[in-house]
Write a protein that holds these residues in place. Structure first.
Motif, mmCIF file in Angstrom:
data_model
loop_
_atom_site.group_PDB
_atom_site.id
_atom_site.type_symbol
_atom_site.label_atom_id
_atom_site.label_comp_id
_atom_site.label_asym_id
_atom_site.label_seq_id
_atom_site.Cartn_x
_atom_site.Cartn_y
_atom_site.Cartn_z
ATOM 1 N N ASP A 1 0.847 -1.190 0.000
ATOM 2 C CA ASP A 1 0.000 0.000 0.000
ATOM 3 C C ASP A 1 0.881 1.237 0.000
ATOM 4 O O ASP A 1 1.814 1.328 0.804
ATOM 5 C CB ASP A 1 -0.927 0.021 1.230
ATOM 6 N N ILE A 2 0.590 2.155 -0.888
ATOM 7 C CA ILE A 2 1.377 3.389 -1.008
ATOM 8 C C ILE A 2 0.413 4.576 -0.986
ATOM 9 O O ILE A 2 -0.674 4.510 -1.568
ATOM 10 C CB ILE A 2 2.169 3.406 -2.339
ATOM 11 N N ALA A 3 0.825 5.624 -0.312
ATOM 12 C CA ALA A 3 0.040 6.867 -0.325
ATOM 13 C C ALA A 3 0.954 8.021 -0.720
ATOM 14 O O ALA A 3 2.113 8.066 -0.311
ATOM 15 C CB ALA A 3 -0.574 7.128 1.044
ATOM 16 N N VAL A 4 0.428 8.927 -1.535
ATOM 17 C CA VAL A 4 1.161 10.136 -1.946
ATOM 18 C C VAL A 4 0.242 11.332 -1.709
ATOM 19 O O VAL A 4 -0.913 11.322 -2.137
ATOM 20 C CB VAL A 4 1.552 10.074 -3.437
ATOM 21 N N THR A 5 0.743 12.335 -1.003
ATOM 22 C CA THR A 5 -0.051 13.547 -0.793
ATOM 23 C C THR A 5 0.837 14.771 -0.966
ATOM 24 O O THR A 5 2.004 14.761 -0.582
ATOM 25 C CB THR A 5 -0.675 13.597 0.608
ATOM 26 N N SER A 6 0.252 15.815 -1.554
ATOM 27 C CA SER A 6 0.964 17.089 -1.650
ATOM 28 C C SER A 6 1.147 17.645 -0.250
ATOM 29 O O SER A 6 0.245 17.607 0.569
ATOM 30 C CB SER A 6 0.161 18.069 -2.497
ATOM 31 N N ALA A 7 2.351 18.144 0.027
ATOM 32 C CA ALA A 7 2.645 18.680 1.359
ATOM 33 C C ALA A 7 2.736 20.200 1.347
ATOM 34 O O ALA A 7 3.144 20.801 2.334
ATOM 35 C CB ALA A 7 3.943 18.075 1.895
ATOM 36 N N ASP A 8 2.361 20.803 0.225
ATOM 37 C CA ASP A 8 2.356 22.263 0.186
ATOM 38 C C ASP A 8 1.024 22.771 0.740
ATOM 39 O O ASP A 8 -0.018 22.164 0.516
ATOM 40 C CB ASP A 8 2.522 22.752 -1.255
ATOM 41 N N PRO A 9 1.064 23.912 1.445
ATOM 42 C CA PRO A 9 -0.187 24.433 2.009
ATOM 43 C C PRO A 9 -1.140 24.954 0.939
ATOM 44 O O PRO A 9 -2.321 25.124 1.191
ATOM 45 C CB PRO A 9 0.288 25.560 2.936
ATOM 46 N N GLY A 10 -0.644 25.199 -0.248
ATOM 47 C CA GLY A 10 -1.471 25.702 -1.340
ATOM 48 C C GLY A 10 -0.603 25.831 -2.567
ATOM 49 O O GLY A 10 0.423 25.165 -2.677
ATOM 50 N N ASP A 11 -1.027 26.663 -3.496
ATOM 51 C CA ASP A 11 -0.199 26.900 -4.668
ATOM 52 C C ASP A 11 1.168 27.443 -4.228
ATOM 53 O O ASP A 11 1.254 28.256 -3.315
ATOM 54 C CB ASP A 11 -0.856 27.932 -5.585
ATOM 55 N N VAL A 12 2.202 26.976 -4.902
ATOM 56 C CA VAL A 12 3.546 27.483 -4.609
ATOM 57 C C VAL A 12 3.795 28.691 -5.506
ATOM 58 O O VAL A 12 3.779 28.570 -6.733
ATOM 59 C CB VAL A 12 4.596 26.396 -4.866
ATOM 60 N N PRO A 13 4.006 29.875 -4.916
ATOM 61 C CA PRO A 13 4.212 31.066 -5.744
ATOM 62 C C PRO A 13 5.573 31.029 -6.424
ATOM 63 O O PRO A 13 6.587 30.718 -5.791
ATOM 64 C CB PRO A 13 4.119 32.216 -4.738
ATOM 65 N N VAL A 14 5.582 31.312 -7.697
ATOM 66 C CA VAL A 14 6.835 31.333 -8.461
ATOM 67 C C VAL A 14 6.837 32.569 -9.356
ATOM 68 O O VAL A 14 5.799 33.194 -9.571
ATOM 69 C CB VAL A 14 6.993 30.063 -9.328
#
Lengths: 333, 153
Positions: free
Chosen positions: A74-87
């Motif tokens: 079993d594998i889980a992947v989740t974004s760890a950014d609080p929101g959009d990353v400003p660039v």
């Protein structure tokens, strides 16, 4: 083997338990992990019976049934950014952060793949690479965190998580407000597929590996959002002649107005507004104003200077939505 | 055949010195549920060699008095394997231990001392041993079964 269907004839009731010398001391059951019993753990069951034979207590052990716990993938992947990353347009190595978790019950290498070319977004980052947060501090560290390669996938212990960084270059052609979606997929190296799929003999400890509820693969997306600003500068002039009119004659005072309008969701750094003094005119000393506040001509704490040929006003970092008005005066020679 | 082999193996050494013999056989089945095309769910029992966390296990203890005389005060005790959490007893009259087999009683009467020193009622997950005590002797030649469920942690 079929279950024996015969109903036993003996009524069973509570009664004071007998002392059984033959009972082996059993350890208290340990707390289960979220991922469950570790793959390869044996489960052995042996029951003990005792009975009286004319005053002698006899104990017998049953046979021992031995089972082995297979590996669940079993594998889980989740974004760890609080929101959009400003660039910003043209920014290099912009970092997206993800958490990859082994939800299985055995140590498992996790294969990582990225898809930066999601069709529904505004732009695609270039030169996207994957880094593992080697020092586990949650922050991408140049030279410390290691580049992921297919040949050396990270092995995650049961219930363990790692932080994974995606580094992408933002095209210089991007505009304020544009977004880009980048997808990270993590897959158990042993295999993935429909839950329940068995990889015979490939589990930890030599048992089978069985695909768990996640399908042994998971993905999530991180987002870049371009935060940029643009500066529009407009110049206007008003003339006041010595007679109270607006004719351009020697002695007329020209007031120049520079309107600096910054728009966009970002900000602009190191903004300096300069304007040369036109020929056949003479600068009026100490006439610079910024948003109606007077500035001195000398280079000092305030933002204005006059160097003999032109004026300069240092605005520094200007956020989108800001309008600055600079005025100065000259006299027609 | 497996049962018979186990049965004989247990009986052989005891018969030399004892007048009556009660054999005890342990089996573990895994209950697998499968949804059928018509939406119904069928549960099949398999005798596995391998299980995964979350599997529902059915423990079947079979006793048989093969001797010539009744066996009295028959008590069967099954320590829970460490990797199995107790589910439910199918046959009534079971008592439980949550302290490694020292104290037995109805689960509702057992308590667990937390590390903080606070006591709480024991749960099924705390069970370390399950025990049945038969009130009647097992007549010669008779047999019976005791069953309980557990789940692989």
């Amino acid at each position: 083997m079929s279950l024996r269907r015969r109903t036993h004839l003996h009524s069973v009731a509570l009664r004071a338990p007998l002392l059984l010398a033959a009972l082996s001391p059993a350890s208290l059951a340990s707390q289960a992990q979220a991922a469950g019993t570790l793959a390869g753990t044996p489960i052995e069951n042996t029951a003990t019976a005792s009975y009286d034979d004319g005053g002698t207590t006899i104990t017998v052990d049953s046979n021992t049934v031995s089972l082995i716990v297979d590996e669940i993938l079993d594998i889980a992947v989740t974004s760890a950014d609080p929101g959009d990353v400003p660039v910003r347009p043209g920014e290099l190595d912009s970092v997206l952060k993800f958490t990859v978790t082994n939800g299985g019950n055995g140590p498992e290498p996790v294969l990582l793949t990225i898809d930066p070319n999601i069709a529904s977004d505004d732009f695609d980052p270039a030169a996207v690479t994957i880094f593992i947060d080697t020092d586990d501090n949650g922050v991408y560290d140049v030279g410390t965190d290691t580049l992921y390669t297919l040949a050396t996938p990270p092995t995650l212990d049961p219930d363990a998580s790692i932080t994974v960084f995606l580094l992408g270059d933002i095209p210089a052609t991007t505009a304020d407000g544009e977004r880009s979606e980048v997808e990270l997929t993590g897959t158990a190296a042993t295999g993935s597929g429909t839950p329940g799929t068995v990889f015979a003999g490939q589990g930890e400890g030599g048992g089978d590996a069985v695909v768990g509820s996640t399908g042994a693969t998971a993905n999530d997306s991180g987002f870049y959002a371009v935060v940029d600003a643009t500066l529009d500068l407009t110049k206007s002039a008003t003339v006041l002649d010595p007679f109270g009119g607006a004719t351009q004659v020697p002695g007329s005072v020209i007031t120049y107005r520079l309107t600096a309008e910054t728009t966009g969701s970002g900000s602009i750094d190191n903004v300096v507004i300069t304007d040369a003094i036109p020929g056949a005119t003479t600068y009026v000393d100490e006439s610079i104003t910024l948003d109606s506040t007077g500035l001195t001509d000398t280079a000092d704490a305030d933002a204005g200077t006059f160097d003999g040929s032109g004026i300069a006003v240092t605005l520094g970092t200007v956020a989108g939505g800001t309008t600055n008005i600079i005025e100065f005066q000259v006299v027609i020679d | 055949m497996k049962f018979l082999i186990a049965f004989l193996a247990l009986i052989a050494p005891a018969s030399a010195v004892l007048g009556n013999q009660v054999a005890l056989d342990s089996q573990v089945f895994v209950e697998r549920s499968a949804e059928q095309a018509d939406g119904s769910v069928t549960v099949t029992l398999e005798e596995p060699t391998r299980v995964v966390p979350g599997d529902n296990l059915l423990f079947v203890l079979t006793y048989q008095n093969t001797g010539a005389e009744a066996a009295e005060n028959f008590v069967v005790t099954n320590p829970m394997p460490e990797a199995v959490v107790f589910g439910e007893a199918i046959d009534s009259g079971a008592v439980y231990s949550v302290d490694g087999g020292t104290v037995f009683g109805p689960l509702a009467e057992l308590r667990i001392a937390e590390e903080s020193g606070v006591e709480r009622p024991a749960h099924a997950a705390d069970v370390t041993h399950i025990r049945w005590t038969l009130t009647e002797p097992i007549p010669a030649g008779e047999s019976g079964q005791l069953k309980f469920r557990g789940i692989v942690r």
